[in-house]
Design an enzyme around this catalytic site. Structure first.
Site, PDB file in Angstrom:
ATOM      1  N   GLU A 276       0.894  -1.161   0.000  1.00 40.40           N
ATOM      2  CA  GLU A 276       0.000   0.000   0.000  1.00 40.40           C
ATOM      3  C   GLU A 276       0.922   1.198   0.000  1.00 40.40           C
ATOM      4  O   GLU A 276       1.622   1.437   0.981  1.00 40.40           O
ATOM      5  CB  GLU A 276      -0.850   0.024   1.270  1.00 40.40           C
ATOM      6  CG  GLU A 276      -1.739  -1.178   1.466  1.00 40.40           C
ATOM      7  CD  GLU A 276      -2.986  -1.124   0.626  1.00 40.40           C
ATOM      8  OE1 GLU A 276      -3.198  -0.097  -0.057  1.00 40.40           O
ATOM      9  OE2 GLU A 276      -3.730  -2.106   0.638  1.00 40.40           O
ATOM     10  N   CYS A 315      -2.629   8.380   3.665  1.00 39.07           N
ATOM     11  CA  CYS A 315      -2.468   7.891   2.298  1.00 39.07           C
ATOM     12  C   CYS A 315      -3.704   8.222   1.474  1.00 39.07           C
ATOM     13  O   CYS A 315      -3.646   8.286   0.252  1.00 39.07           O
ATOM     14  CB  CYS A 315      -2.232   6.393   2.310  1.00 39.07           C
ATOM     15  SG  CYS A 315      -3.496   5.510   3.236  1.00 39.07           S
TER      16      CYS A 315
END
Ligand code: NAP
Length: 693
Positions: A276, A315
């Site tokens: 990720e 994120c």
């Protein structure tokens, strides 16, 4: 303990020193490095005071991996999916009771109370959600059946079935600094339900908070031996000790991911590696969302929230505002106005502060350097400044929210540079195709918000951008208040995205559990498939005799069967059912119209009449262990039944799922109706609740 300090990682230290070494937890005990080990100093994000020192120097990582593969695998292997899921729920309840202590520590990372809630409560929430989904959507066993059986022979003696079993190694999580609690728990939960032990390696700047959570987890005594280990400090040679049995779930920057992915054990050795990474998430303002509409207001509110929560160190934060041509100034003005009204920057422990510092001065310097690169790439600051916000501690890692405008929406910088802080850029699109193309320039993103109340705009944009994203949030007047928000992944849904975002799916309900398991195609006879999966397969051995409704879960076995019938269907029965229910559809009442229908020979019985009769044919009526009928699944009407035909039913115990916390469990029965010619008339699963004793 005295440790050498190399002063890297969290910025410049002050005179305040700390002897606190963040320990690792390995081989089911706490471990700290020996005298003279090199340690990194970790500093308070707001004041620069030393919080702790961190080092994994001298830690035998081969032994850590071996412990997980042996002790961890063995202890988790004694439990079923449901038993593990219940432990997670208990863990969530336990951690809920120690939250305040974690909040205090979290403030040292620069997190406000709201930020901490996202991290700490969000992490605990994943435990509850996955615990509940694990028990509702998985069997109470150790094998997960994937899809339907595939018939591979004419006589039914040879079939295929996909199953999932846990991977035989360890799940290593290497996490980013921004979510020290959620980051660990979102990965621990699915690995744990799957039955795979975890090694957690948090990022050094905030790993002391992860360590505090691990300490509480151990104090709870809930998790079995070897199921969780913690490396505080560098991951060092961890990947050298992994092979195809193991998994690495990495969260962090694309650069680190690239270097780890190139490790020979990943490239050649088959270590399952998912990442990720960073993401240039967008928020598209629909052409209908003009100033004054609820969508415009919701869009502006979302931008301010996403730029400032966790000081933009998410994120999922919005990095690119994509707005219709001519609307840029309106949006900038509205965002600036809301920002001035709602956002107070400072030490999160101070009253009234709504946005804290970045996690470290190192991060601050990186963010400001990225802002410079954005300016070099054509950006112009239209809100905020690179100067330290007034009134903040110069030793702290404070950055004011900054919005940059790009005249040229195609400028590569806006689509490529992630300033991992309270920084976003605004660009304009000419039409929907242009908006889609701009969103796609992110090269694969975690999430985009689309603010529109127009169904055609929504459909066009989503069909255009969906394949570039892991998640799309539709924002309009209806869900603006109830929405969980652009920046919050939820454990029920996919979190992750293609391309630059890393290509992974760390969350996403039971999918995330299956991510820790291997899918295998099993081919064999119905008896073998039944023995392996624990679920009765058509054609496997059956037991008749005592009616299965007279058996408690203690006595009932898959394959226990009863048969009922035959019962002849008359026209009078069909007419009476039509009158009683009001279902006078022509196929049951009008001979000429029914005969003209391509599927029916004339008047036919209602499917629901047949299913009702079937219950009458298989049921054993007296009070007993069967407590309730909780539903039907997979109902198919296959062959029409005409007056004069007869039906019979076969009912076989297919799947037995005892509930861990109740005195009953679910039994799923395979039900098949045949006519007098042995043709299948209908098939379905009957769901019942049955007492354990
Ligand atoms: P990072 O510098 O890449 O570090 C991430 C993790 O990798 C840390 O635990 C770090 O440990 C470890 N690491 C670094 N070098 C390593 C190596 N050679 N071997 C093994 N481990 C190594 O990223 P970060 O600065 O912590 O996080 C910020 C980035 O993460 C941003 O780009 C953000 O977009 C991304 N992020 C993505 C997601 C997502 O879900 N997609 C979520 C959060 C953050 P040390 O700290 O000990 O060096």
């Amino acid at each position: 303990m005295t440790l050498l300090s190399n002063g890297t990682g969290a910025g410049t230290g002050t005179d305040t020193s700390s002897d606190t070494v963040v320990p690792s937890y390995v081989l089911d005990s706490w471990w700290t490095p020996g005298e003279g080990a090199h340690a990194q100093r970790v500093l308070d994000a707001s004041t620069g005071a030393e919080v702790a020192r961190v080092s994994s120097d001298g830690l035998d990582l081969a032994a850590v991996v071996a412990h997980a593969r042996t002790v961890g695998q063995a202890s988790l292997g004694e439990l079923t999916f449901h038993q593990r899921a219940i432990l997670l729920k208990k863990l969530g309840q336990y951690l809920g009771g120690v939250k305040e202590e974690l909040y205090e520590l979290s403030a040292r990372t620069g997190a406000t109370r709201y930020d901490s809630m996202v991290d700490i409560d969000g992490g605990i929430g994943v435990l509850f959600t996955l615990s509940s989904k694990g028990r509702r959507e998985m069997p109470n066993s150790q094998v997960y059946i994937d899809g339907d059986v595939e018939a591979l022979s004419r006589d039914g003696s040879f079939s295929g079935q996909h199953i999932y079993t846990r991977i035989p190694g360890v799940a290593c999580q290497i996490n980013a600094f921004n979510f020290p609690v959620w980051g660990m728990l979102e990965k621990l939960a699915p690995a744990f339900i799957a039955g795979v032990p975890t090694i957690v390696k948090p990022a050094t700047p905030t790993g002391y908070l992860t360590e505090a959570v691990v300490r509480h987890i151990l104090a709870s005594g809930i998790l079995p031996a070897g199921s969780l280990q913690l490396i505080s400090g560098s991951a060092r040679d961890l990947i050298d000790h992994l092979d195809y049995r193991d998994l690495v779930a990495f969260t962090g920057s694309a650069g680190t991911a690239r270097s780890l992915k190139a490790h020979p054990n990943v490239v050649e050795g088959g270590v399952r590696f998912t990442s990720e990474t960073d993401s240039l998430n967008a928020a598209i303002l629909g052409p209908d969302a003009a100033a004054g509409t609820a969508e415009f207001d919701a869009y502006v509110a979302s931008v301010v929230t996403e730029m400032t929560s966790k000081a933009g160190q998410k994120c999922t934060s919005i990095r690119r505002l994509i707005v219709p041509a001519g609307r840029r100034d309106q949006v900038v003005a509205a965002v600036s106005e809301r920002m001035a009204r709602r956002v107070t920057i400072g030490d999160p422990r101070a009253e009234g502060v709504t946005m804290g510092p970045l996690a470290s001065t190192g991060q601050r310097d990186e963010v400001l350097a990225s802002v410079s690169r954005l300016i070099d790439g054509g950006g112009r600051i239209v809100m905020g400044s690179v100067d330290a916000p007034t009134g903040t501690d110069p030793e702290g890692a404070f950055v004011a929210p900054i919005l940059l405008a790009f005249h040229d929406p195609e400028s590569p910088a806006v689509h490529e540079i992630e300033a991992f802080g309270p920084v976003a850029s605004i660009i304009e699109y000419t039409d929907l195709d242009h908006a889609i193309a701009l969103a796609a320039r992110g090269g694969g993103s975690l999430v985009t918000t689309v603010a529109t109340h127009h169904p055609d705009v929504a459909r066009t944009l989503v069909l255009g951008i969906a394949a570039h994203h892991g998640r799309v949030l539709m924002l309009d007047r209806v869900d603006a208040r109830s929405s969980t928000g652009h920046g919050s992944p939820v454990p029920h849904l996919v979190h992750g995205g293609p391309g630059r975002a890393g290509g992974s799916e760390e969350l996403g309900g039971i999918r995330s559990v299956l991510h820790h398991m291997q899918r295998t195609a099993i081919q064999g006879s119905p008896d073998m498939l039944t023995a392996i999966t624990g679920e009765w397969h058509t054609g496997a051995a059956v037991r008749t005799g005592i009616h299965p409704f007279r058996k408690s879960l203690a006595e009932l076995r898959v394959g226990d069967q009863t048969q009922g019938g035959p019962r002849v269907v008359t026209l009078a029965d069909i007419t009476a059912f039509a009158e009683a229910t009001g279902d006078k559809f022509y196929a049951h009442t009008d001979a000429a119209a029914a005969a003209a229908n391509p599927f029916f020979p004339g008047i036919v019985a209602h499917g629901y009449l047949l299913v009702s009769w079937a219950a009458g044919l298989f049921v054993d009526a007296a009070p007993g262990p069967v407590l309730a009928n909780s539903g039907l699944e997979k109902l198919r009407f296959v062959t029409p039944v005409s007056p004069g035909d007869s039906i019979r039913v076969t009912l076989t115990a297919k799947r037995i799922t005892p509930r861990e916390t109740d005195e009953y469990g679910e039994v799923c029965w395979d039900a098949v109706l045949h006519n007098q010619n042995d043709e299948v008339v209908a098939s379905y699963d009957v769901l019942t609740l049955v007492a354990k004793e």
